[in-house]
Structure formats: C-alpha cells, structure tokens
Design an enzyme around this catalytic site. Structure first.
Site, short mmCIF file in Angstrom:
data_model
loop_
_atom_site.label_atom_id
_atom_site.label_comp_id
_atom_site.label_asym_id
_atom_site.label_seq_id
_atom_site.Cartn_x
_atom_site.Cartn_y
_atom_site.Cartn_z
N GLN A 1 58.77 44.99 -6.20
CA GLN A 1 58.72 44.84 -7.67
C GLN A 1 60.14 44.99 -8.26
O GLN A 1 61.05 45.49 -7.60
CB GLN A 1 57.82 45.92 -8.27
CG GLN A 1 58.16 47.34 -7.84
CD GLN A 1 56.95 48.27 -7.79
OE1 GLN A 1 55.95 48.12 -8.51
NE2 GLN A 1 57.02 49.26 -6.90
N HIS B 1 51.23 63.48 -16.65
CA HIS B 1 51.24 64.18 -15.36
C HIS B 1 50.43 65.48 -15.41
O HIS B 1 49.72 65.82 -14.45
CB HIS B 1 52.68 64.43 -14.89
CG HIS B 1 53.41 63.17 -14.55
ND1 HIS B 1 54.63 62.82 -15.08
CD2 HIS B 1 53.04 62.14 -13.75
CE1 HIS B 1 54.99 61.65 -14.61
NE2 HIS B 1 54.05 61.20 -13.80
N ASP C 1 57.57 58.27 -8.98
CA ASP C 1 58.60 58.95 -9.78
C ASP C 1 58.62 60.46 -9.52
O ASP C 1 59.58 61.14 -9.86
CB ASP C 1 58.37 58.68 -11.28
CG ASP C 1 56.95 59.04 -11.69
OD1 ASP C 1 56.11 58.13 -11.83
OD2 ASP C 1 56.66 60.25 -11.84
N GLU D 1 52.99 56.15 -1.31
CA GLU D 1 53.72 55.30 -2.26
C GLU D 1 54.21 54.05 -1.53
O GLU D 1 54.82 54.15 -0.47
CB GLU D 1 54.91 56.10 -2.82
CG GLU D 1 55.98 55.28 -3.53
CD GLU D 1 55.48 54.44 -4.68
OE1 GLU D 1 54.86 55.01 -5.62
OE2 GLU D 1 55.69 53.21 -4.65
N ASP E 1 47.76 57.41 -9.10
CA ASP E 1 48.83 57.30 -10.09
C ASP E 1 49.53 55.96 -9.87
O ASP E 1 50.68 55.89 -9.42
CB ASP E 1 49.81 58.47 -9.91
CG ASP E 1 50.98 58.40 -10.88
OD1 ASP E 1 52.00 59.06 -10.62
OD2 ASP E 1 50.88 57.65 -11.89
N SER E 2 48.79 54.89 -10.15
CA SER E 2 49.27 53.55 -9.78
C SER E 2 49.85 52.82 -10.99
O SER E 2 49.69 53.25 -12.13
CB SER E 2 48.09 52.73 -9.26
OG SER E 2 47.20 52.45 -10.33
N THR E 3 50.46 51.71 -10.69
CA THR E 3 50.84 50.77 -11.73
C THR E 3 49.57 50.14 -12.25
O THR E 3 48.48 50.45 -11.80
CB THR E 3 51.76 49.68 -11.13
OG1 THR E 3 51.23 49.29 -9.86
CG2 THR E 3 53.18 50.18 -10.95
N ASP E 4 49.71 49.20 -13.18
CA ASP E 4 48.53 48.47 -13.68
C ASP E 4 48.03 47.49 -12.62
O ASP E 4 48.72 47.25 -11.63
CB ASP E 4 48.93 47.73 -14.96
CG ASP E 4 49.13 48.72 -16.13
OD1 ASP E 4 50.29 49.07 -16.40
OD2 ASP E 4 48.12 49.17 -16.69
N1 SAM Z 1 52.46 56.49 -14.90
C1 SAM Z 1 52.46 55.10 -14.47
C2 SAM Z 1 51.35 54.34 -15.13
O1 SAM Z 1 50.51 54.99 -15.75
O2 SAM Z 1 51.36 53.12 -15.02
C3 SAM Z 1 52.44 55.03 -12.98
C4 SAM Z 1 53.70 55.57 -12.43
S1 SAM Z 1 54.06 55.42 -10.74
C5 SAM Z 1 55.71 54.92 -10.89
C6 SAM Z 1 53.21 53.98 -10.17
C7 SAM Z 1 53.52 53.79 -8.69
O3 SAM Z 1 52.47 53.07 -8.02
C8 SAM Z 1 54.80 52.96 -8.42
O4 SAM Z 1 55.76 53.78 -7.82
C9 SAM Z 1 54.33 51.84 -7.49
O5 SAM Z 1 55.30 51.50 -6.51
C10 SAM Z 1 53.08 52.45 -6.90
N2 SAM Z 1 52.14 51.50 -6.31
C11 SAM Z 1 51.75 50.30 -6.81
N3 SAM Z 1 50.88 49.70 -5.96
C12 SAM Z 1 50.70 50.55 -4.90
C13 SAM Z 1 49.92 50.51 -3.71
N4 SAM Z 1 49.13 49.45 -3.43
N5 SAM Z 1 49.97 51.56 -2.87
C14 SAM Z 1 50.77 52.64 -3.15
N6 SAM Z 1 51.56 52.74 -4.25
C15 SAM Z 1 51.51 51.70 -5.13
#
Ligand code: SAM
Length: 286
Positions: free
Chosen positions: A31, A62, A86, A106, A156-159
């Site tokens: 990404q 958090h 993060d 992660e 705690d994933s991305t969208d």
């Molecule tokens: N607080 C944020 C939100 O509410 O959108 C999320 C923060 S955290 C940075 C999201 C993390 O999910 C990212 O570091 C991303 O790399 C990770 N991520 C996304 N897809 C993933 C997957 N399939 N497996 C593990 N981690 C993943």
C-alpha cells in the site's frame, strides 16, 4: 512538497489536512504509506489515501478496542491483534499486567518500521515488550492456519479496500471463532456507520451466523469523519456484555493505569446504539 493531504475514502465528502512536514512517503509492497505533520492533529499516518491514525486522537480508538473487551472478559491472557501496524493497539493491550502474550499479525512490515521511526508516541517501546510475538503475514491466512488459541481477538485493520478486504469476510470470522478460547471475545474496527453502513450490515450478517452474542459499540473519533466509529463485538458468552458497573470499577482500579477516554461508565454506555445503527441490523435492512 505537497502542502495538504486530501482523504480519498469517500467521493462526495472528505477532509483535508494541512501538511507542515512529510516524514515518510512511499509505496510498500502492499500500500501507499504517508506519515506527515499537521498543526492540529500532530503526526498523521494515511494508507492508500485513507486516514489511519493521528497522534492527537488515537487514544480514543486504541483504548476502546482494547480495554472494553479486556475488562469485560476479566481473565484474558492471550491476545491476538490483526493489523495494528502503528503500535497503538499493542501499547494499550500491554498495559494490562494480566496479559501474558500478544500475537500481532501485520501484513506490512514497512508500516511497523516507519511507525516505530516516525510515530514513536504510538508504540512507546511496545514492540520491544517480551510478551509480543510479531508475525508479518496476512491475518486471514494466519487465523486459517494457526493451531494457537486466544482469549481476545482485536481486528485493527484498514477498511475493506486492498489488503484489508479479506478481514471483513465470513471465512475470516469463522476462522477467528475457531481459534478463540471458551468465553473468548472478538472486536473489530467496523467503520463509521453513518458513512459506511454496509460494513455494519456485513458484520451483523456474519457475526449473527457465528456468535451467540453479537453487537456493536461506538465512540466518536474526530479524524474518522462522519459520526460514531463503530466496533464489532462477537462472543459465545452471553455474560460479558451483562457485566455490572461495580465489577468493571473493581477491575479498572486493580489494573491501576490512567486512561484518557475509557472508564467503566463509558464502557457501560458504549453499547447503547443510536437507532439508525440498530436499524442497520434489522432483517429488512440487509
Ligand atoms: N485505526 C485504523 C483504522 O481504523 O482504519 C487501522 C490502523 S492499522 C495502521 C491498520 C493495519 O492493518 C495496517 O498496518 C495494514 O497494513 C494492516 N492490514 C491490512 N490488511 C491486512 C491483512 N490482510 N492482514 C494483516 N494486516 C493487515
């Protein structure tokens, strides 16, 4: 240098941050990552054009995705965090002395490395805690293959865009259910319901097929624009959400650490949902 960041999560509506300084910007194998300074929110990270976290308001998100399930559970020792690169979720989880181990899965090592370097106030050394088992992998694959079991799973994933998409699918949640200990709890980043109603509908549809108890809880996080941030809740225990305020107060006092958003009263109240979110879980809304 760019002097503003425009979030691209929504087409017709969004937010703009002034950029006073860019600490890091590059594409990882998964990404686009940018970490910049904004005079109002401090250091900010965005992934693929979507705001992930800011120094100023990260504590709300958090604290609510860690202390609500951990205090509700009361005896959680093994925690699984999916995503969370993060380090803010890890920091808050490790404040509980009762937590014996945290496995954090992660997918993008670059997020961890850049956040340790440019967002140090998020992890505050948490990545050096001996209780941490950091796994760089796809969370969906990890939960399908691990033989380990956990008391609490925090997603705690991305969208559900790009690498995060698989973390909103039925198979992922069923695999999470399979690796939860008795009385286990799963909580998820479930989007801003007013702006992303389909995420609530989807999670409700999946969780109602898997868990005896499934619900949502909310907290307003200023930089997750559009109203209440929704968190998914799933457990086979019907007791966790019936916990008494006095019990929560005793557990909070025993934990003996200071918070800035979470407290037992907020815990009790956060499961009370606005009607428009309740309506998203009704059969006719799907
Ligand atoms: N607080 C944020 C939100 O509410 O959108 C999320 C923060 S955290 C940075 C999201 C993390 O999910 C990212 O570091 C991303 O790399 C990770 N991520 C996304 N897809 C993933 C997957 N399939 N497996 C593990 N981690 C993943």
């Amino acid at each position: 240098m760019k002097n503003q960041f425009e979030e691209t999560l929504y087409d017709a509506h969004g937010q703009i941050f002034s950029i006073e300084d860019v600490y890091f910007e590059d594409k990882s194998e998964h990404q686009h990552i940018i970490i910049f300074h904004n005079s109002k929110f401090g250091r900010v990270m965005a992934l693929d054009g979507i705001i992930q976290t800011t120094e100023k308001d990260e504590f709300i998100y958090h604290e609510m995705l860690t202390h609500v399930p951990i205090f509700a559970h009361g005896a959680a020792e093994k925690i699984l965090i999916i995503g969370g690169g993060d380090g803010g979720m890890l920091r808050e989880t490790l404040r509980h002395n009762s937590v014996k181990s945290v496995t954090m899965v992660e997918i993008d090592k670059a997020v961890v490395d850049m956040c340790v370097q440019y967002l140090p106030r998020h992890s505050q050394g948490a990545f050096d805690d001996p209780r941490l088992n950091l796994v760089i992998a796809d969370g969906a694959r990890f939960v399908a293959e691990t033989k380990d079991k956990f008391d609490i799973i925090i997603v705690d994933s991305t969208d559900p865009i790009g690498p995060g998409e698989v973390l909103f699918q039925l198979a992922f949640y069923e695999n999470c259910h399979n690796i939860m200990n008795d009385n286990g709890i799963i909580v998820t980043q479930n989007g801003v319901a007013f702006m992303q109603p389909d995420e609530v509908k989807n999670t409700h549809k999946c969780f109602s097929q898997i868990f005896n108890d499934h619900h949502f809880y909310v907290a307003a996080v200023p930089t997750y624009i559009g109203g209440d941030m929704t968190f998914g809740w799933g457990s086979d225990s019907l007791q966790h959400r019936k916990i008494e305020l006095d019990t929560l107060k005793q557990r909070f006092e025993k934990a003996n650490f200071k918070t800035r958003y979470y407290n037992p009263e907020v815990h009790m109240g956060c499961f009370a949902l606005p009607q428009y979110i309740v309506d998203l879980t009704l059969p006719e809304s799907s």
